[in-house]
Scaffold this motif. Structure first.
Motif, PDB file in Angstrom:
ATOM      1  N   VAL A 105      43.939 -22.545  24.145  1.00 23.85           N
ATOM      2  CA  VAL A 105      43.673 -23.877  23.602  1.00 23.85           C
ATOM      3  C   VAL A 105      42.247 -23.964  23.070  1.00 23.85           C
ATOM      4  O   VAL A 105      41.999 -24.519  21.993  1.00 23.85           O
ATOM      5  CB  VAL A 105      43.927 -24.961  24.669  1.00 23.85           C
ATOM      6  CG1 VAL A 105      43.505 -26.337  24.158  1.00 23.85           C
ATOM      7  CG2 VAL A 105      45.402 -24.986  25.066  1.00 23.85           C
ATOM      8  N   ASP A 106      41.302 -23.397  23.803  1.00 21.93           N
ATOM      9  CA  ASP A 106      39.896 -23.480  23.391  1.00 21.93           C
ATOM     10  C   ASP A 106      39.636 -22.749  22.069  1.00 21.93           C
ATOM     11  O   ASP A 106      38.861 -23.225  21.235  1.00 21.93           O
ATOM     12  CB  ASP A 106      38.987 -22.913  24.478  1.00 21.93           C
ATOM     13  CG  ASP A 106      38.921 -23.803  25.716  1.00 21.93           C
ATOM     14  OD1 ASP A 106      39.328 -24.977  25.622  1.00 21.93           O
ATOM     15  OD2 ASP A 106      38.486 -23.311  26.770  1.00 21.93           O
ATOM     16  N   VAL A 107      40.264 -21.583  21.877  1.00 20.97           N
ATOM     17  CA  VAL A 107      40.005 -20.847  20.639  1.00 20.97           C
ATOM     18  C   VAL A 107      40.667 -21.524  19.438  1.00 20.97           C
ATOM     19  O   VAL A 107      40.396 -21.150  18.293  1.00 20.97           O
ATOM     20  CB  VAL A 107      40.475 -19.377  20.724  1.00 20.97           C
ATOM     21  CG1 VAL A 107      39.736 -18.648  21.820  1.00 20.97           C
ATOM     22  CG2 VAL A 107      41.978 -19.272  20.901  1.00 20.97           C
ATOM     23  N   ALA A 108      41.479 -22.536  19.700  1.00 21.69           N
ATOM     24  CA  ALA A 108      42.021 -23.321  18.594  1.00 21.69           C
ATOM     25  C   ALA A 108      40.903 -24.068  17.871  1.00 21.69           C
ATOM     26  O   ALA A 108      41.075 -24.521  16.734  1.00 21.69           O
ATOM     27  CB  ALA A 108      43.078 -24.296  19.097  1.00 21.69           C
ATOM     28  N   GLY A 109      39.752 -24.219  18.557  1.00 21.92           N
ATOM     29  CA  GLY A 109      38.579 -24.785  17.893  1.00 21.92           C
ATOM     30  C   GLY A 109      38.600 -26.279  17.697  1.00 21.92           C
ATOM     31  O   GLY A 109      37.982 -26.794  16.764  1.00 21.92           O
ATOM     32  N   ASN A 110      39.299 -26.993  18.591  1.00 21.29           N
ATOM     33  CA  ASN A 110      39.371 -28.450  18.496  1.00 21.29           C
ATOM     34  C   ASN A 110      38.965 -29.024  19.850  1.00 21.29           C
ATOM     35  O   ASN A 110      39.726 -28.938  20.816  1.00 21.29           O
ATOM     36  CB  ASN A 110      40.790 -28.879  18.118  1.00 21.29           C
ATOM     37  CG  ASN A 110      40.917 -30.372  17.883  1.00 21.29           C
ATOM     38  OD1 ASN A 110      40.524 -31.171  18.723  1.00 21.29           O
ATOM     39  ND2 ASN A 110      41.474 -30.751  16.748  1.00 21.29           N
ATOM     40  N   ALA A 111      37.768 -29.605  19.927  1.00 15.81           N
ATOM     41  CA  ALA A 111      37.229 -30.088  21.198  1.00 15.81           C
ATOM     42  C   ALA A 111      38.083 -31.183  21.816  1.00 15.81           C
ATOM     43  O   ALA A 111      38.237 -31.245  23.043  1.00 15.81           O
ATOM     44  CB  ALA A 111      35.799 -30.589  20.999  1.00 15.81           C
ATOM     45  N   VAL A 112      38.643 -32.060  20.993  1.00 13.82           N
ATOM     46  CA  VAL A 112      39.492 -33.138  21.514  1.00 13.82           C
ATOM     47  C   VAL A 112      40.731 -32.545  22.173  1.00 13.82           C
ATOM     48  O   VAL A 112      41.139 -32.947  23.270  1.00 13.82           O
ATOM     49  CB  VAL A 112      39.887 -34.118  20.387  1.00 13.82           C
ATOM     50  CG1 VAL A 112      40.892 -35.146  20.901  1.00 13.82           C
ATOM     51  CG2 VAL A 112      38.650 -34.817  19.840  1.00 13.82           C
ATOM     52  N   LEU A 113      41.333 -31.577  21.500  1.00 16.97           N
ATOM     53  CA  LEU A 113      42.505 -30.907  22.041  1.00 16.97           C
ATOM     54  C   LEU A 113      42.172 -30.216  23.362  1.00 16.97           C
ATOM     55  O   LEU A 113      42.916 -30.332  24.347  1.00 16.97           O
ATOM     56  CB  LEU A 113      43.034 -29.889  21.026  1.00 16.97           C
ATOM     57  CG  LEU A 113      44.219 -29.011  21.445  1.00 16.97           C
ATOM     58  CD1 LEU A 113      45.446 -29.863  21.728  1.00 16.97           C
ATOM     59  CD2 LEU A 113      44.525 -27.985  20.356  1.00 16.97           C
ATOM     60  N   SER A 114      41.059 -29.510  23.416  1.00 15.39           N
ATOM     61  CA  SER A 114      40.655 -28.786  24.630  1.00 15.39           C
ATOM     62  C   SER A 114      40.436 -29.737  25.799  1.00 15.39           C
ATOM     63  O   SER A 114      40.894 -29.482  26.924  1.00 15.39           O
ATOM     64  CB  SER A 114      39.377 -27.987  24.378  1.00 15.39           C
ATOM     65  OG  SER A 114      39.622 -26.896  23.523  1.00 15.39           O
TER      66      SER A 114
END
Length: 232
Positions: free
Chosen positions: A152-161
Motif C-alpha cells: 500500500v505504501d509504495v502505491a505512493g498515496n499518503a491518504v490511502l496508506s
C-alpha cells in the motif's frame, strides 16, 4: 486473569520515569489487546496489572486513557475499564472498504514500485516462508502485515496508506481475538507468492485482482471464526 510474564526489555521500558512511562505501558497493553491476550469485552483488572508491571495506578490510568482515545478500551463510571468489544457488523463493513483499498493499491503499486522496494518485499516474503516452515504463526502474521502495508505504501498515496493502516489496526484485533491458529495459512502463503509475482511483473490489473481476492478470502475466514466464537 492470567497474564504472560514480561520480558526484561519490556520491564526496562516500563520502568522509565516521566512522560515515557505511561506510553510504554500503553504500548504493552495495546499489544496484549491486539494479540487477543486481553480478549474483547474483558474487564481490566487494574490491581493485577499494577502488580504485573510493578507500577502505581497513576501511570496505568494514563495509559488506559490513551487506549480509550484509540478505541481499544472503554470506560464507564463505577464499572472501570474494559477491552472494547468487537462488532462483527463493523468488522464486516471494514473488510468491504479494505477490499477496495487493496485493489486500488495494487494498480498504483505496480506503476510506482522501484527495484529496491521490490527487493525488500521479496526478502520479507522469504521471511514469511521461514516462519511458516517453523510454525511461528504470530511472527508470520506480523511479517504478513508488513508486506501488505508496504504494498500500500509504495502505491505512493499518503491518504490511502493512512486509511489502510487505521482500518487494519481494527482487523488485527479481530484476528487476534479469532485465534490465528484456525485461520487459513498455507493457502494464504500461496496467494502471497502469486501477489508478489504479479507485482514483480508490474502487472497492475492482475495484482489488483489478486489483492482483492486475497482480502475477500481472509475476510470470509475471519468472519466465520468470529461468528463461531460469538455463539450467535
Amino acid at each position: 486473569m492470567e497474564m504472560k510474564s514480561l520480558t526484561a526489555e519490556t520491564r526496562k521500558r516500563i520502568s522509565l520515569r516521566g512522560t515515557g512511562m505511561y506510553a510504554a505501558i500503553a504500548e504493552q497493553l495495546r499489544e496484549m489487546i491486539l494479540e487477543g491476550e486481553l480478549p474483547p469485552g474483558a474487564h481490566i483488572d487494574e490491581k493485577a496489572l499494577c502488580e504485573q508491571f510493578d507500577i502505581s495506578r497513576t501511570p496505568l490510568r494514563e495509559a488506559l486513557k490513551t487506549l480509550v482515545t484509540e478505541g481499544h478500551v472503554t470506560h464507564r463510571q463505577h464499572m472501570g475499564f474494559q477491552v472494547a468489544p468487537i462488532s462483527k457488523d463493523e468488522i464486516g463493513a471494514i473488510f468491504e472498504v479494505l477490499h477496495g483499498l487493496e485493489e486500488t493499491a495494487g494498480r498504483l503499486a505496480a506503476q510506482r514500485i522501484d527495484d529496491k522496494q521490490m527487493r525488500v518485499l521479496l526478502e520479507r516474503h522469504r521471511t514469511m516462508e521461514a516462519y511458516h516452515r517453523e510454525g511461528k504463526r504470530t511472527a508470520y502474521y506480523r511479517a504478513n502485515q508488513k508486506v501488505h502495508q508496504q504494498i500500500v505504501d509504495v502505491a505512493g498515496n499518503a491518504v490511502l496508506s493512512d486509511l489502510y493502516a487505521s482500518l487494519m489496526s481494527k482487523i488485527h484485533r479481530a484476528r487476534g481475538a479469532a485465534n490465528a491458529d484456525v485461520l487459513r495459512w498455507s493457502e494464504s502463503l500461496g496467494e502471497h507468492g502469486a501477489i508478489l509475482d504479479a507485482l514483480s511483473r508490474r502487472d497492475g490489473a492482475c495484482l489488483a485482482r489478486l489483492l482483492r481476492e486475497h482480502s475477500e478470502h481472509t475476510a470470509a475466514e475471519v468472519m466465520k471464526v468470529l461468528q463461531a466464537t460469538s455463539g450467535n
